[in-house]
Enzyme design. Structure first.
Site, PDB file in Angstrom:
ATOM      1  N   GLU A  55       0.833  -1.214   0.000  1.00 13.52           N
ATOM      2  CA  GLU A  55       0.000   0.000   0.000  1.00 13.52           C
ATOM      3  C   GLU A  55       0.864   1.259   0.000  1.00 13.52           C
ATOM      4  O   GLU A  55       2.087   1.192   0.216  1.00 13.52           O
ATOM      5  CB  GLU A  55      -0.922   0.006   1.224  1.00 13.52           C
ATOM      6  CG  GLU A  55      -0.176  -0.029   2.551  1.00 13.52           C
ATOM      7  CD  GLU A  55      -0.881   0.738   3.648  1.00 13.52           C
ATOM      8  OE1 GLU A  55      -1.255   1.904   3.410  1.00 13.52           O
ATOM      9  OE2 GLU A  55      -1.035   0.172   4.745  1.00 13.52           O
TER      10      GLU A  55
ATOM     11  N   LYS B 209      -3.421  -1.586  14.921  1.00 13.92           N
ATOM     12  CA  LYS B 209      -2.682  -0.588  15.703  1.00 13.92           C
ATOM     13  C   LYS B 209      -3.291  -0.485  17.087  1.00 13.92           C
ATOM     14  O   LYS B 209      -4.506  -0.383  17.236  1.00 13.92           O
ATOM     15  CB  LYS B 209      -2.700   0.759  14.983  1.00 13.92           C
ATOM     16  CG  LYS B 209      -1.994   0.700  13.642  1.00 13.92           C
ATOM     17  CD  LYS B 209      -1.959   2.045  12.975  1.00 13.92           C
ATOM     18  CE  LYS B 209      -1.765   1.898  11.486  1.00 13.92           C
ATOM     19  NZ  LYS B 209      -3.018   1.520  10.786  1.00 13.92           N
TER      20      LYS B 209
HETATM   21  N1  PSU Z   1       0.079   0.521   8.576  1.00 13.89           N
HETATM   22  C1  PSU Z   1       1.098   1.337   8.958  1.00 13.89           C
HETATM   23  N2  PSU Z   1       0.925   2.687   8.814  1.00 13.89           N
HETATM   24  C2  PSU Z   1      -0.214   3.220   8.254  1.00 13.89           C
HETATM   25  C3  PSU Z   1      -1.273   2.357   7.848  1.00 13.89           C
HETATM   26  C4  PSU Z   1      -1.064   1.004   8.032  1.00 13.89           C
HETATM   27  O1  PSU Z   1       2.139   0.856   9.448  1.00 13.89           O
HETATM   28  O2  PSU Z   1      -0.310   4.436   8.097  1.00 13.89           O
HETATM   29  C5  PSU Z   1      -2.548   2.944   7.233  1.00 13.89           C
HETATM   30  C6  PSU Z   1      -3.216   1.906   6.319  1.00 13.89           C
HETATM   31  O3  PSU Z   1      -3.299   2.452   5.029  1.00 13.89           O
HETATM   32  C7  PSU Z   1      -4.584   1.696   6.918  1.00 13.89           C
HETATM   33  C8  PSU Z   1      -4.849   3.031   7.534  1.00 13.89           C
HETATM   34  O4  PSU Z   1      -5.521   1.301   5.958  1.00 13.89           O
HETATM   35  O5  PSU Z   1      -3.580   3.319   8.138  1.00 13.89           O
HETATM   36  C9  PSU Z   1      -6.011   3.015   8.494  1.00 13.89           C
HETATM   37  O6  PSU Z   1      -6.638   4.265   8.462  1.00 13.89           O
HETATM   38  P1  PSU Z   1      -8.086   4.456   9.129  1.00 13.89           P
HETATM   39  O7  PSU Z   1      -7.886   4.095  10.563  1.00 13.89           O
HETATM   40  O8  PSU Z   1      -8.413   5.921   8.929  1.00 13.89           O
HETATM   41  O9  PSU Z   1      -9.034   3.552   8.404  1.00 13.89           O
END
Ligand code: PSU
Ligand code: MN
Length: 312
Positions: free
Chosen positions: A24, A158
């Protein structure tokens, strides 16, 4: 102009049933600061190549989904401002307007599937946010895992999220969550979350077989392969929980909401930990890229044998 453009190297590998790993780009544009973001993206590609697979870094550029980026395209994405953070809801908008966009886990899964890629490596998926019972903030990554047949190799979700609710959501939506060589669900920067991993497998052969069976059964949707960060690189959960609480409180105090929440908290944690959370993030995503390359190789080996009739 076709809306899906697959780089020659990726196209050849897919046509010849050689392993390909999707990557990604939101992690590049919104997840890490420059220049670590571009250095990490490059290192993921080279780790994957070293293991005999082909990396396919995904973004939206010039009104097309690009599967496989050149070095200069990756550079310009990493330094550009106003790159959209794309999910399922705004992918077509970026294509229609020609605005550049980085793909989140959800959007990368959609694009990987369009290209015919089954294995994807990232850091950690989005999930159910703390306080979701009032904010309704649930990452579209979870719904995508329920729908789209791509295996996502990550270090869990996370730890700034509500991890028990995230696991409940995934269970309700029928998403296999497999701890790789662990019985505990990993918490991104930390190996432990205090929560059991719903499933456990100890080899990539077994994971490839599980995926093949799942998809042979006609069970739609993806799977999460949760690979804990190496012990040498982790920030133990006891220390991390205080940092996260501070960063989450800062986000709330500043009224950060919606898709800005995750990037804000990640950046704030890099400040609070004096860069340690970034080093851990880099190490865990590299580890996930290596595991995904190995898994993609086994998935290709399985794809060579007769379908369906093997099991039914
Ligand atoms: N993994 C990481 N850093 C990131 C992400 C994933 O180590 O920044 C990103 C991914 O693209 C994931 C997003 O889809 O964070 C999640 O965002 P949200 O919580 O707004 O859906
Ligand atoms: Mn959200």
């Amino acid at each position: 102009m076709p809306a899906l453009q697959i780089a020659g190297e990726v196209r050849d590998a897919l046509a010849e049933h050689r392993p390909v790993v999707a990557l990604e780009t939101t992690i590049v544009t919104h997840g890490m600061p420059y220049p670590e973001n571009v250095a990490t993206a490059r290192s993921l590609e080279s780790e994957i190549r070293t293991l005999g697979a082909v990396p396919a870094t995904i973004a939206v550029l010039g009104g097309a989904i690009r599967v496989g980026l050149s070095e200069s395209e990756l550079d310009s994405l990493a330094t550009a401002r106003d790159v959209l953070k794309l999910s399922r809801n705004d992918l077509a908008y970026a294509l229609a307007t020609g605005k550049p966009g980085a793909t989140t886990v959800a959007a990368t899964m959609i694009c990987a599937r369009l290209a015919g890629i089954r294995v994807f490596a990232t850091g950690g998926i989005g999930g159910v946010h703390r306080g979701a019972e009032t904010t309704f903030d649930i990452s579209a990554d979870l719904e995508e895992l329920a729908r789209t047949p791509v295996a996502v190799v990550c270090a869990g979700a996370k730890a700034l999220l509500d991890l028990p609710k995230t696991l409940e959501y995934l269970e309700t939506h029928g998403v296999p969550v497999v701890g790789y060589r662990t019985s505990e669900f990993p918490a991104f920067w930390s190996r432990s979350s205090g929560l059991p991993a719903p499933l456990r497998l100890d080899s990539t052969e077994e994971i490839a077989r599980m995926l093949d069976l799942k998809w042979s059964l006609g069970l739609e949707g993806g799977a999460m392969i949760a690979n804990p960060v190496d012990a040498a690189d982790e920030i133990p959960a006891a220390g991390m929980s205080g940092y996260i609480a501070a960063a989450v409180a800062d986000a709330a105090a500043r009224g950060i909401a919606g898709k800005a929440v995750t990037p804000f908290i990640l950046a704030r944690l890099v400040e609070i930990t004096g860069g340690r959370s970034l080093r851990t993030n880099i190490a865990l995503v590299q580890s996930n890229a290596r595991l995904a390359a190995e898994l993609a190789s086994h998935c290709c080996a399985m794809a060579g044998r007769p379908r369906r009739s093997t099991y039914f």
